[in-house]
Write an enzyme that holds these catalytic residues in place. Sequence first.
Site, short mmCIF file in Angstrom:
data_model
loop_
_atom_site.label_atom_id
_atom_site.label_comp_id
_atom_site.label_asym_id
_atom_site.label_seq_id
_atom_site.Cartn_x
_atom_site.Cartn_y
_atom_site.Cartn_z
N LYS A 22 0.83 -1.21 0.00
CA LYS A 22 0.00 0.00 0.00
C LYS A 22 0.86 1.25 0.00
CE LYS A 22 -1.68 1.77 3.99
NZ LYS A 22 -1.44 3.23 4.12
N ASN A 23 1.84 1.29 0.89
CA ASN A 23 2.61 2.54 1.06
C ASN A 23 3.57 2.82 -0.10
OD1 ASN A 23 1.26 3.04 3.37
ND2 ASN A 23 2.98 2.69 4.76
N CYS A 117 -4.49 13.22 13.23
CA CYS A 117 -5.17 11.92 13.16
C CYS A 117 -4.88 11.17 14.45
CB CYS A 117 -4.74 11.14 11.93
SG CYS A 117 -3.10 10.48 12.09
N ARG A 122 0.59 15.29 12.92
CA ARG A 122 1.33 14.90 11.71
C ARG A 122 1.53 16.09 10.79
NH1 ARG A 122 -0.75 9.09 9.75
NH2 ARG A 122 1.16 9.22 8.51
N ASP A 321 4.72 1.03 11.91
CA ASP A 321 3.49 0.37 11.45
C ASP A 321 3.37 -1.09 11.94
OD1 ASP A 321 2.76 2.69 10.23
OD2 ASP A 321 3.10 2.01 8.17
N ARG A 413 -8.79 0.09 5.06
CA ARG A 413 -7.97 1.09 4.37
C ARG A 413 -6.65 0.48 3.90
NH1 ARG A 413 -6.10 5.34 7.88
NH2 ARG A 413 -4.75 5.46 6.07
C1 UD1 Z 1 4.42 7.08 6.16
C2 UD1 Z 1 3.51 5.87 6.04
C3 UD1 Z 1 2.96 5.49 7.41
C4 UD1 Z 1 4.11 5.28 8.38
C5 UD1 Z 1 5.04 6.48 8.39
C6 UD1 Z 1 6.28 6.26 9.23
C7 UD1 Z 1 2.61 6.14 3.81
C8 UD1 Z 1 1.42 6.41 2.96
N1 UD1 Z 1 2.41 6.21 5.13
O1 UD1 Z 1 3.62 8.16 6.64
O2 UD1 Z 1 2.21 4.28 7.26
O3 UD1 Z 1 3.58 5.09 9.68
O4 UD1 Z 1 5.49 6.79 7.05
O5 UD1 Z 1 7.02 5.18 8.75
O6 UD1 Z 1 3.66 5.84 3.33
N2 UD1 Z 1 7.11 14.69 10.30
C9 UD1 Z 1 7.40 16.01 10.53
N3 UD1 Z 1 7.26 16.88 9.48
C10 UD1 Z 1 6.86 16.49 8.24
C11 UD1 Z 1 6.58 15.13 8.02
C12 UD1 Z 1 6.71 14.26 9.07
O7 UD1 Z 1 7.77 16.40 11.63
O8 UD1 Z 1 6.76 17.33 7.34
C13 UD1 Z 1 7.23 13.72 11.40
C14 UD1 Z 1 5.93 12.95 11.64
O9 UD1 Z 1 5.08 13.65 12.52
C15 UD1 Z 1 6.46 11.66 12.23
C16 UD1 Z 1 7.75 11.44 11.47
O10 UD1 Z 1 8.14 12.73 10.98
O11 UD1 Z 1 6.75 11.86 13.60
C17 UD1 Z 1 7.65 10.47 10.31
O12 UD1 Z 1 6.54 10.84 9.49
P1 UD1 Z 1 6.47 10.50 7.93
O13 UD1 Z 1 7.59 9.62 7.56
O14 UD1 Z 1 6.31 11.77 7.17
O15 UD1 Z 1 5.11 9.70 7.82
P2 UD1 Z 1 4.20 9.64 6.55
O16 UD1 Z 1 5.03 9.81 5.33
O17 UD1 Z 1 3.02 10.56 6.73
#
Ligand code: UD1
Length: 436
Positions: A22-23, A117, A122, A321, A413
């Site tokens: 999925k990811n 969420c 996030r 995850d 999902r």
């Molecule tokens: C993706 C995955 C999700 C997984 C997560 C962490 C997808 C669709 N989803 O989510 O299943 O749990 O990676 O492996 O691929 N952060 C910031 N600033 C940002 C972005 C992130 O501070 O701009 C923080 C987040 O709050 C979190 C960490 O960085 O604490 C990692 O988040 P991120 O890797 O961005 O998660 P997603 O890409 O949303």
Amino acid sequence: MDIFRIQGGRRLEGCVPVEGSKNACLPILAATISLNGTAVIERVPWLNDVQTMSELLKSIGVRVQRSAASQLTIDPSSAANPVAPYELVRKMRAGVCVLGPLLSRFGYACVSLPGGCNIGHRPIDLHLKGLGALGADIRIQQGYVIAECKRLSGADINLGGPFGSTVTGTCNVMVAAATARGQTIIRCAAMEPEVCDVGRFLIAAGAKIDGLGTPVIEIQGVEQLGHVHHSVITDRIEAGTLAIAIAMTHGKAEILNAPIADMTSTLSALREMNVIAEVKRPVAATDRQSDIGGEILEIDGTADHRSGDLVAQPYPGLPTDMQAQFMAMMCVTPGVSVVTDRVFPDRFIHAAELVRMGADIKVNNGSAVIRGVRTLSGACVMASDLRASAALVLAALAAEGESEIHRVYHLDRGYFEFEKKLNLLGGRVVREHAEE
Ligand code: UD1
């Protein structure tokens, strides 16, 4: 809304296949917006988030055709509306993955901010920082990110944040940089296998990218991306969830197509807990991440399990995850276990529902201390997010008696017909439609 009714206490046995990831699939689908050609994508798991992404692409004007059960043919040539509305991004945070591709195609993107969420705050500040460094002019207006640029220009960008890098942020910047003018270097890039798969998709479309799977990705911008045919990698989180389901019920079963090379942290955590995880056809080092070939992972959870001390971290650490599913297993593992989440330190909502099934869990400061109980008892519980719902399903499979899991739309999902897979292994899981 559907519920699962689960009769617990049955050992899982047999063999079960795993879907495409999925990811990896979601940012790949988003990246098709930036193509100057058609994409044929194989091993697409037709689960709810993928359907939502497909709706989002269609609302942008991209033609998406489900050419076979797990194949999509995507033609972005008629894309005309560079907007990702709140109604769709609210349902699925990965909607934000269209930001980079829209900028690349239109020089303009209007994408709803995803909001909070259940797994915590996030932000997307790192996505915006990266796209800003490529030259996009970014403002927030009425809950939307508006990004504009003429042609993006390569830059040296650091995507490190307080919790490590960002997975979807790295994808957004990588897609935008693929057609930017000149060279981009992404430092503190996410190293997750899903990011590598997005990179391989872009390379197959004509992008020039080096350093996938390392913290420094170098991209040499090209004029345009063309046709591409790509097969999505196998879902390491689905495979890991099934492995825990088998182990936790003290069963013994085979997982087909498991992406062994991408699962090393999950497998080593299982082995620490005294589960035998054996690769029946070992992968050669050169095959890493090209895991379509069908390795078989045999999980034998029949011995007594040992408590564990696990920390969820960015790849190659244990995936956040998988954290909830491991916690479910620790609830029925003798001794005291500890789980810490360094990616999403507040991701423990599932603990309260597991306690309703008789678990002994104390959460404090980004860690959970779990004292194993002899058995959980079936209960009526509520899923709160995708992986939390998987943890509740696992707990119910191992519990004595019957459980009702409400709000399984969270599970749907990210897992395709998960109850069918569990039933294939001898579980008793019935999907029912219930009025909430
Ligand atoms: C993706 C995955 C999700 C997984 C997560 C962490 C997808 C669709 N989803 O989510 O299943 O749990 O990676 O492996 O691929 N952060 C910031 N600033 C940002 C972005 C992130 O501070 O701009 C923080 C987040 O709050 C979190 C960490 O960085 O604490 C990692 O988040 P991120 O890797 O961005 O998660 P997603 O890409 O949303």
